[in-house]
Design an enzyme around this catalytic site. Structure first.
Site, mmCIF file in Angstrom:
data_model
loop_
_atom_site.group_PDB
_atom_site.id
_atom_site.type_symbol
_atom_site.label_atom_id
_atom_site.label_comp_id
_atom_site.label_asym_id
_atom_site.label_seq_id
_atom_site.Cartn_x
_atom_site.Cartn_y
_atom_site.Cartn_z
ATOM 1 N N HIS A 101 0.829 -1.201 0.000
ATOM 2 C CA HIS A 101 0.000 0.000 0.000
ATOM 3 C C HIS A 101 0.864 1.251 0.000
ATOM 4 O O HIS A 101 1.845 1.343 0.739
ATOM 5 C CB HIS A 101 -0.896 -0.011 1.251
ATOM 6 C CG HIS A 101 -1.640 1.268 1.486
ATOM 7 N ND1 HIS A 101 -1.498 2.036 2.632
ATOM 8 C CD2 HIS A 101 -2.547 1.926 0.713
ATOM 9 C CE1 HIS A 101 -2.275 3.095 2.551
ATOM 10 N NE2 HIS A 101 -2.919 3.054 1.406
ATOM 11 N N SER A 102 0.535 2.217 -0.847
ATOM 12 C CA SER A 102 1.101 3.561 -0.827
ATOM 13 C C SER A 102 2.631 3.544 -0.936
ATOM 14 O O SER A 102 3.183 3.054 -1.907
ATOM 15 C CB SER A 102 0.623 4.275 0.444
ATOM 16 O OG SER A 102 0.902 5.652 0.401
#
Length: 292
Positions: A101-102
């Site tokens: 994620h991210s």
């Protein structure tokens, strides 16, 4: 799927990485990398939905319960690649997939670009590449980073009277979270003091990188992932303009399958978002579906 995770401590190169392992021991091995200032609890809601996957969600360096880099070291994004390889080594994995994620998604892409023979698949959430720079910006970026390292290196972490205060602060962060999501991250990402709580993360994570990649360098990493099946979820209410910013780039890399989903930047931490992400990623991570 096991509903309760097993706590792990991974040792390599005199580093200590804390992690949570979900799923059956004989499941498909997947290492999960969280976003900036988050921790492995980022995957607590998603992990139980990934059937037959052995998910090892780690606290990345400087986060959660993992080690902090030495005073003379940096948290440049590419430093994470060495840790990912070390984590895989500690787990006895030659080949593995990455769920990320991210900022973790950027680290996952760089890992796949550097070691495409070791990464089976990439399942990415609201992150793909670091914002590229022009070469002429490098001196200014270095000067800015040096100043920030000095400032944040001397900063004491914020203190809270109670855990609930930390939860509230996390809920109102750069990317707003639900109460439950903030609770998960705060419980994992704080440490108790004699008179309250404070963040366990390294304050130097707030400093910018000492150097950043150019467009040609970003393209070089992506070029080396062409044989790695990649799925990318983009949150409709996530990072501002990310969908539009990535669209021209994605047109050049058809091996990256993209799906826009309702929700914010942490959509995988909410009930509806976690189910939607799991429905698209599950069979893919198990190798039952191809790049699309």
């Amino acid at each position: 799927m096991t509903q309760s995770p097993r706590e792990l401590v991974l040792e390599f190169d005199r580093k200590t990485i804390a992690a949570r392992q979900w799923g059956p021991m004989d499941g498909v091995p997947v290492i999960a990398l969280h976003g900036w200032l988050d921790n492995c609890a980022s995957f607590d809601r998603l992990a139980p939905l990934l059937r037959e996957v052995k998910l090892i969600a780690v606290d990345m360096a400087g986060h959660g319960r993992s080690y902090h880099r030495s005073r003379d070291a940096n948290y440049n994004i590419w430093e994470e690649v060495e840790d990912v390889v070390g984590i895989a080594q500690a787990l006895g994995l030659r080949r593995f997939s990455l769920l990320a994620h991210s900022r973790g998604a950027i680290a996952a892409m760089l890992t796949a670009g550097a070691f495409p023979d070791r990464v089976e698949r990439l399942a990415l959430i609201d992150g793909l590449v670091p914002p590229p720079i022009d070469s002429s910006e490098a001196p200014q970026i270095l000067a800015h980073a040096v100043a920030q390292r000095t400032r944040y290196g001397a900063r004491k972490p914020r203190r809270f009277d109670s855990l609930q205060q930390a939860v509230e602060a996390r809920r109102k962060g750069i990317f707003p979270l639900s109460e439950q999501a903030a609770q998960r991250l705060a419980e994992r990402g704080t440490k108790a003091l004699d008179d309250g709580f404070t963040w366990s993360s390294d304050p130097r994570l707030m400093a910018t990188s000492t150097a950043k990649l150019t467009r040609d360098q970003v393209a070089a990493f992506l070029d080396r992932t062409r044989e790695v099946p990649i799925r990318l979820v983009l949150a409709r209410d996530g990072i501002a303009d990310m969908i539009e910013r990535l669209r021209p780039l994605l047109e050049r890399y058809p091996h990256i399958a993209v799906r826009e989903m309702a929700g914010g930047h942490h959509l995988h931490m909410e009930a509806a978002g976690a189910k939607a992400v799991a429905d698209w990623f599950g069979a893919f991570l198990r190798g039952e579906e191809g790049g699309r």
